[in-house]
Design an enzyme around this catalytic site. Structure first.
Site, PDB file in Angstrom:
ATOM      1  N   GLY A 143       0.825  -1.205   0.000  1.00  0.00           N
ATOM      2  CA  GLY A 143       0.000   0.000   0.000  1.00  0.00           C
ATOM      3  C   GLY A 143       0.851   1.243   0.000  1.00  0.00           C
ATOM      4  O   GLY A 143       2.054   1.180  -0.248  1.00  0.00           O
ATOM      5  N   ASN A 144       0.225   2.363   0.238  1.00  0.00           N
ATOM      6  CA  ASN A 144       0.982   3.608   0.332  1.00  0.00           C
ATOM      7  C   ASN A 144       0.345   4.510   1.381  1.00  0.00           C
ATOM      8  O   ASN A 144      -0.682   4.171   1.954  1.00  0.00           O
ATOM      9  CB  ASN A 144       1.074   4.282  -1.037  1.00  0.00           C
ATOM     10  CG  ASN A 144      -0.288   4.609  -1.594  1.00  0.00           C
ATOM     11  OD1 ASN A 144      -0.985   5.458  -1.068  1.00  0.00           O
ATOM     12  ND2 ASN A 144      -0.674   3.906  -2.657  1.00  0.00           N
ATOM     13  N   ARG A 145       0.956   5.652   1.601  1.00  0.00           N
ATOM     14  CA  ARG A 145       0.578   6.473   2.753  1.00  0.00           C
ATOM     15  C   ARG A 145      -0.495   7.508   2.433  1.00  0.00           C
ATOM     16  O   ARG A 145      -0.738   8.403   3.227  1.00  0.00           O
ATOM     17  CB  ARG A 145       1.830   7.159   3.301  1.00  0.00           C
ATOM     18  CG  ARG A 145       2.888   6.164   3.735  1.00  0.00           C
ATOM     19  CD  ARG A 145       4.116   6.865   4.270  1.00  0.00           C
ATOM     20  NE  ARG A 145       3.793   7.678   5.429  1.00  0.00           N
ATOM     21  CZ  ARG A 145       4.380   8.828   5.718  1.00  0.00           C
ATOM     22  NH1 ARG A 145       5.307   9.307   4.929  1.00  0.00           N
ATOM     23  NH2 ARG A 145       4.019   9.503   6.793  1.00  0.00           N
ATOM     24  N   SER A 146      -1.130   7.435   1.280  1.00  0.00           N
ATOM     25  CA  SER A 146      -2.137   8.436   0.950  1.00  0.00           C
ATOM     26  C   SER A 146      -3.359   8.295   1.868  1.00  0.00           C
ATOM     27  O   SER A 146      -3.911   7.214   2.017  1.00  0.00           O
ATOM     28  CB  SER A 146      -2.578   8.263  -0.506  1.00  0.00           C
ATOM     29  OG  SER A 146      -3.621   9.164  -0.783  1.00  0.00           O
ATOM     30  N   ALA A 153      -3.445   7.819  -5.123  1.00  0.00           N
ATOM     31  CA  ALA A 153      -2.098   7.266  -5.259  1.00  0.00           C
ATOM     32  C   ALA A 153      -2.268   5.818  -5.723  1.00  0.00           C
ATOM     33  O   ALA A 153      -2.681   4.952  -4.942  1.00  0.00           O
ATOM     34  CB  ALA A 153      -1.377   7.329  -3.924  1.00  0.00           C
TER      35      ALA A 153
END
Ligand code: CTP
Length: 435
Positions: free
Chosen positions: A234-237, A301
């Protein structure tokens, strides 16, 4: 010149419909006013007849030889009901046909615009909300009430928007029609717009203006690419900027589809959310919503890569019996570039306006803006909104600093540091210039 039916239901805001009628006739439109019986308690038939230059009737038993209950709706280019009471909205949602106006609503095959006005409690009631949602699902364009002083001393959402705002929406719909695909696919929640800005007796327009009659698609959040049933890449958005974009667009009068990837945020009023998780799901949802849309904003993102293989059961630490200390190697494959795909599908058409986001850091090869310009050229979208990212910047914060780059222009618009709502307003200002 268009043939417009102006339906007027029995609410105090009926007086505002007189000004709306004037705006229509002054623009050269032919307007037939169809009030309900109770509307005539607020504004009498002579007023409607004098202002429209046409006879007025409320029932189906006048001039029966002309079959008015069928003819008026069938021959209209646009039907507008302003104000629409809770009672009228309920009757329309259920297909009742007890008077001329409800008959017109059943026989009309043209765009139908409904502008409800009532007390806040009536508007907020689940029955009214369900009825409004039903109408929207059927393709009726609902202009939500604005917040402000109501009939008594109280304030809240329920006021009929100003006639000039209603007129602007109707003209846009006459010119461009109602964006049917989005209504068909994504029934919007018909909640009133944010009333936090109520200032004394003044009205806060549901349409802050500029995007009435437009359909916009916003993607937000961050995609998750599953590795096994418990793990994902995943990502931090956080999704906050995308949600702010959706909220501001709704306040400006747009029909908003928010494709939301794993954002745990409250749905902004008036926005319909399509939840997704992976990049492929997001791509399918955005592409479907983009059909017939005026604007697509890719604020999500999107993971560029996903695991090549999904393990149906949890990958164990000791997954390799020959080497208990071995770490698994995760093979990745490329995800599609959704933004670039939208640009490609659009081809030579000017619509939809496509907005990309870029999270950039400066490095040895160039500044943030250098990288952004290269990305704008590469992606081919109309606008690129550039965020500077770093561990303490952007992600999860409530404020943001952006630069907006436009294709074919060296001019850069800077916005922030400011709350994400304000930044969103700057993005929509730039979009509206293109629209
Ligand atoms: N985007 C997309 N599909 C992807 C990746 C990104 O649609 N698979 C969109 C994002 O929503 C954003 C824009 O592309 O609007 C820019 O994303 P970014 O990851 O910064 O661009 P990349 O082309 O992946 O460039 P980089 O090599 O800098 O990661």
């Amino acid at each position: 010149m268009a043939r417009i039916v102006l339906g007027v239901a029995g609410g105090i805001a009926a007086y505002k419909a007189c000004s709306l009628l004037r705006l229509f006739t002054e623009a050269g439109h032919e307007v037939t006013v169809v009030p309900t019986e109770s509307a005539l308690r607020f504004v009498g038939a002579p007023t409607w007849e004098a202002l429209s230059g046409r006879p007025v009737s409320t029932g189906v038993w006048d001039s029966v030889h002309e079959v008015p209950h069928v003819r008026i709706g069938q021959s209209a280019d646009l039907v507008v009901v302003a104000p629409a009471t809770a009672d009228l909205v309920a009757k329309a949602a259920h297909g009742l046909a007890g008077d001329l106006l409800t008959n017109v609503l059943l026989t009309a095959r043209c765009p139908v615009v409904v502008a409800p006005a009532m007390h806040t409690e009536m508007w907020d009631h689940p029955a009214t909300q369900a009825n409004v949602s039903t109408l929207m699902e059927r393709g009726v364009h609902v202009i939500p009430p604005v917040s402000g002083r109501l009939t008594g001393a109280d304030t809240g959402p329920g006021r009929l928007p100003e006639p000039a705002d209603l007129y602007a929406v109707c003209e846009r719909i006459l010119a461009h029609g109602i964006p049917v695909p989005a209504h068909d696919k994504y029934p919007a929640r018909a909640t009133p717009v944010d009333d936090a800005d109520v200032d004394g007796g003044g009205a806060v327009s549901a349409a802050e203006g500029g995007l009435e009659g437009r359909t916009v698609v916003v993607s937000a959040g961050g995609t998750r690419e599953p590795l096994d049933p418990v793990r994902f890449l995943g990502n931090r958005s956080s999704g906050k900027q995308g949600y702010a974009l959706a909220a501001v667009a709704a306040r400006r009068g747009a029909h908003v589809v928010l494709v939301s990837a794993n954002a745990e945020l409250a749905t902004p009023p008036g926005v319909s959310v399509v939840p997704v998780s992976t990049a492929l799901e997001l791509q399918a949802a955005v592409e479907e919503a983009a059909e017939g849309a005026d604007v697509v904003v890719m604020a999500a993102a999107v993971a560029d890569f996903r695991p090549a293989h999904y393990a149906g059961t949890k990958i164990k630490k000791s997954h390799d019996p020959t080497d208990p200390d071995a770490a698994p190697v995760v093979e990745l494959v490329r995800n599609p570039d959704v933004l670039a795909g939208l640009v490609e599908r659009r081809g030579d058409e000017a619509s939809p306006v496509i907005v990309g986001f870029a999270a950039e850091t400066g490095d040895d090869e160039g500044s943030v803006l250098d990288h952004a310009r290269a990305k704008l050229a590469r992606k081919g979208c109309d606008l690129l909104v550039v965020n500077e990212v770093g561990t303490d910047k952007t992600f999860g914060r409530d404020d943001n600093t952006i630069h907006i780059l436009r294709q074919g222009s060296s001019h850069v618009v800077d916005a922030g540091p400011a709350p994400k709502d304000e930044v969103a307003a700057a993005v929509w200002d730039a979009v509206q210039q293109i629209l």
